[in-house]
Design a protein around this motif. Structure first.
Motif, PDB file in Angstrom:
ATOM      1  N   ALA A  49       1.032  -0.923  -0.049  1.00 19.02           N
ATOM      2  CA  ALA A  49       0.321   0.310  -0.201  1.00 19.02           C
ATOM      3  C   ALA A  49       1.015   1.522  -0.138  1.00 19.02           C
ATOM      4  CB  ALA A  49      -1.062   0.118   1.167  1.00 19.02           C
ATOM      5  N   GLU A  50       2.304   1.019  -0.047  1.00 16.73           N
ATOM      6  CA  GLU A  50       3.320   2.160   0.286  1.00 16.73           C
ATOM      7  C   GLU A  50       3.685   2.763  -1.156  1.00 16.73           C
ATOM      8  OE1 GLU A  50       4.375   1.541   5.096  1.00 16.73           O
ATOM      9  OE2 GLU A  50       6.184   1.456   3.237  1.00 16.73           O
ATOM     10  N   VAL A  51       3.295   2.044  -2.076  1.00 13.24           N
ATOM     11  CA  VAL A  51       3.829   2.253  -3.314  1.00 13.24           C
ATOM     12  C   VAL A  51       4.074   3.765  -3.283  1.00 13.24           C
ATOM     13  CG1 VAL A  51       3.960   1.705  -6.310  1.00 13.24           C
ATOM     14  CG2 VAL A  51       3.979   0.008  -3.776  1.00 13.24           C
ATOM     15  N   ALA A  52       2.547   3.908  -3.832  1.00 17.61           N
ATOM     16  CA  ALA A  52       2.296   5.371  -4.261  1.00 17.61           C
ATOM     17  C   ALA A  52       3.176   6.590  -3.702  1.00 17.61           C
ATOM     18  CB  ALA A  52       0.812   5.924  -4.182  1.00 17.61           C
ATOM     19  N   ALA A  53       2.983   7.009  -1.576  1.00 19.35           N
ATOM     20  CA  ALA A  53       3.635   7.864  -1.500  1.00 19.35           C
ATOM     21  C   ALA A  53       5.701   6.864  -1.555  1.00 19.35           C
ATOM     22  CB  ALA A  53       3.553   6.784   0.216  1.00 19.35           C
ATOM     23  N   ARG A 143       3.195  -0.419 -11.051  1.00 22.83           N
ATOM     24  CA  ARG A 143       3.106  -1.687 -11.967  1.00 22.83           C
ATOM     25  C   ARG A 143       2.553  -2.795 -10.757  1.00 22.83           C
ATOM     26  NH1 ARG A 143       6.626  -0.628 -16.076  1.00 22.83           N
ATOM     27  NH2 ARG A 143       8.282  -2.188 -15.282  1.00 22.83           N
ATOM     28  N   GLU A 144       3.833  -3.646  -9.894  1.00 20.00           N
ATOM     29  CA  GLU A 144       3.654  -4.729  -9.015  1.00 20.00           C
ATOM     30  C   GLU A 144       2.355  -4.498  -7.839  1.00 20.00           C
ATOM     31  OE1 GLU A 144       6.493  -7.148  -5.640  1.00 20.00           O
ATOM     32  OE2 GLU A 144       6.822  -5.547  -6.799  1.00 20.00           O
ATOM     33  N   ALA A 145       2.217  -3.039  -7.308  1.00 13.54           N
ATOM     34  CA  ALA A 145       1.712  -2.177  -7.076  1.00 13.54           C
ATOM     35  C   ALA A 145      -0.023  -2.732  -6.965  1.00 13.54           C
ATOM     36  CB  ALA A 145       1.989  -0.874  -6.351  1.00 13.54           C
ATOM     37  N   GLU A 146      -0.372  -2.402  -8.748  1.00 13.04           N
ATOM     38  CA  GLU A 146      -1.252  -2.366  -9.488  1.00 13.04           C
ATOM     39  C   GLU A 146      -1.869  -3.972  -9.735  1.00 13.04           C
ATOM     40  OE1 GLU A 146      -0.346  -0.210 -13.115  1.00 13.04           O
ATOM     41  OE2 GLU A 146      -0.766   1.679 -12.716  1.00 13.04           O
TER      42      GLU A 146
END
Length: 603
Positions: A49-53, A143-146
């Motif tokens: 969940a911290e990918v965007a941050a 991409r992995e987070a998506e």
């Protein structure tokens, strides 16, 4: 570039300034590269969940690093310009230097400038490469987070569908229950209507019964008036006389039946009980050592008595104050006496004095040291005695606190009988009698083994040793039947189980056998006097004799004042009063003797 006309020192200063500038640029570039590498490693470790941050932080940190690099470059450039202005000032002051030195300085400065520019270009290229790598890594992480977000979304949708299915099933189940409740309410309404109809019928019947009762009462009043007129007695007087006659007749009849039943039960019970108890006693081989309140400590010589007393009695006072035991030194050769009613303290003092005599060093500090060590030895001996007793009776699952408390009974006596040995003996007797009667031998053995455990704590807690022991056993998780055996073995609580009766019997057999217990002369005389006093307080008693060392009471009654049934009632009342008021070892038999004498004179 400014024209240099200074001498060799100005050239060297200018070259040093350019070298410092290039080194500063290299350091800044390395810092930028290291910072960008650290940002890439941090972005790699961010998951879920911290990918965007992480991506936003990476961009922000990269922009911050570039801005810091630019600010550092601007600052270095300004410092170089300031230094160049200074050098120009110095150059103007040194224009008279030789032209050769100026050309050489210009050539060296040009070379250094080219090298610094090449180094700056390399640093910029490396920074661009690191930036591209960080952007690629951020794209991969995105991409992995998506992908993970899509997986989580599918799982959430699946779970939501499952929850919706469960809710649908629950809704259907609620509808079915509502339907059943509706049907049940309809049935209850029908039953209620039937009950109301039945109630109406019963009301009519009750009214009819009331009318019939009124007619019966009228008939009874008429009959009573006729009877009172015939007997010349009122109804209350006749009722009183009838009740008194019936009560007297019922008492005599009841006493007769009780006497016959008791005689039959006593004959049969004595035979069976004698057989069971005799078998248990014959199978049990137990030693008994009478203990007193005095312990004898033997000395190697009479000279040791003086060392025990000490200068001006210092040692003996310290010993008695520390141990709480009286140390008696008399004319007995090579021996002293320890007197105390607490057997644990007396045994601790005996071990302390033995160790002091064996060591030879006797002074107050040594007495206290040996006493503390002896307390630990006594505690260890108590624990070992409790474990040996448990092993002898076959009980292994007692609570550790109960085991510790049981060990304290090693040095306690009851009428001269060692309490721990008494418990072992009672446990064996109860087990054997339970086996003869078809009961649970383990339960009876456990209840008899623990029935006197309260004697170890009677001085610490209020109440009799039976109640104290029952509370202790209940506190540490003993069975309710075992607790009842403990609290009821002296009839302080009403006996409710056969196991409790067997515990009482085992206690009486162990304490009442010849040689098991002894008591002081004063208590013995007081008990005999109280036995005769209890018997003499009953009406119709002529003489009372306490026989067989207080184990039997012979009560002589007046034959005119007491009949056979009243003699049976008197014997039972005396026995019950003795049980409630006196404490004694074994059993006491109560015999009421009624003699009928006929006397005539021959003339």
């Amino acid at each position: 570039m400014p024209q240099l006309s200074a001498g060799p020192y100005a050239v060297i200063s200018y070259a040093a300034t350019l070298t410092a500038t290039s080194v500063g640029l290299v350091v800044v570039g390395l810092l930028v590269v290291g910072l960008l590498a650290w940002i890439g490693l941090t972005l790699t470790r961010r998951k879920g969940a911290e990918v965007a941050a992480a991506e936003a932080n990476a961009k922000l940190e990269a922009a911050t690093a570039v801005a810091e690099a630019k600010s550092v470059g601007d600052r270095i450039r300004r410092e170089a310009e300031d230094e160049a202005a200074l050098i120009k000032t110095r150059a103007k002051e040194s224009e008279q230097r030789t032209e050769e030195v100026r050309r050489q300085a210009e050539q060296q400065a040009e070379e250094l400038r080219r090298q610094s520019e090449l180094r700056a270009k390399e640093i910029e290229q490396r920074a661009d490469e690191v930036r591209r790598q960080s952007e690629d890594r951020a794209s991969e992480i995105r991409r992995e987070a998506e992908q993970r977000a899509s997986v989580v979304r599918r799982d959430a949708e699946t779970e939501a569908q499952s929850i919706r299915d469960d809710l649908r099933e629950q809704r259907l189940e609620m509808e079915r229950r509502e339907h059943r409740l509706t049907e049940r309410e309809e049935r209850l309404d029908e039953q209620l209507r039937g009950i109301e109809e039945r109630q109406n019928e019963l009301t009519a019947q009750l009214a009819e019964l009331d009318r019939q009762r009124a007619e019966i009462r009228d008939l009874e009043d008429e009959r009573r008036r006729i009877l009172e007129g015939v007997a010349n007695l009122t109804s209350e007087q006749a009722k009183t006389e009838l009740v008194a006659a019936l009560e007297a007749e019922a008492k005599r009849h009841a006493h007769t039946i009780v006497r016959d039943i008791e005689r039959q039960a006593q004959d049969e019970g004595e035979i069976k009980a004698r057989k069971i108890i005799t078998g248990a006693v014959q199978r049990l081989a137990s030693e008994q050592t009478s203990e007193s309140v005095v312990s004898v400590v033997h000395l190697p010589s009479d000279d040791m008595k003086g060392r025990i007393i000490g200068r001006e009695g210092r040692n003996i006072r310290s010993f008695e104050q520390t141990t709480g035991v009286n140390l008696i030194i008399d004319d007995t050769p090579e021996a002293v006496l320890l007197s105390c009613f607490d057997p644990v303290r007396r045994e601790t003092a005996r071990l302390t004095l033995d160790s002091l005599v064996l060591d030879g060093r006797i002074h107050p500090s040594r007495i206290e040291e040996i006493y503390e060590r002896s307390k630990g030895e006594v505690a260890e001996l108590c624990m070992r005695a409790a474990e040996d007793a448990m092993a002898e009776v076959g009980i292994t699952d007692l609570h550790p606190e109960l085991v510790r408390t049981m060990g304290l009974l090693r040095y306690r006596t009851s009428y001269g009988q060692n309490v721990l040995k008494h418990l072992i003996e009672s446990a064996h007797i109860a087990s054997m009698m339970a086996a003869e009667l078809g009961l649970d031998p383990k339960l009876c053995k456990r209840g008899a083994f623990l029935h006197d455990i309260g004697k170890a704590l009677t001085h610490e807690s209020e109440g009799s040793h039976a109640i104290v022991g029952a509370d202790l056993a209940r506190k540490y998780g003993e069975n309710d039947d075992v607790v009842h055996c403990i609290e009821a073995h002296h009839n302080e609580v009403e006996v409710r189980t056969v196991e409790a009766v067997l515990t009482q019997a085992a206690d009486a057999v162990s304490g009442g056998r010849p040689g098991a217990r002894r008591e002081s002369l004063e208590a013995y005389v007081q008990r005999l006097e109280r036995l005769e006093e209890i018997a003499m307080h009953h009406d119709g008693v002529e003489k009372v004799f306490a026989m067989q060392a207080g184990r039997e009471i012979r009560v002589m009654v007046l034959p005119d004042a007491v009949d056979d049934i009243a003699a049976q009632v008197m014997a039972r009342d005396i026995a019950k009063q003795v049980e409630e008021e006196l404490t004694y070892p074994g059993q006491i038999r109560v015999t009421v003797v009624r003699e009928s004498r006929a006397t005539e004179v021959a003339k």
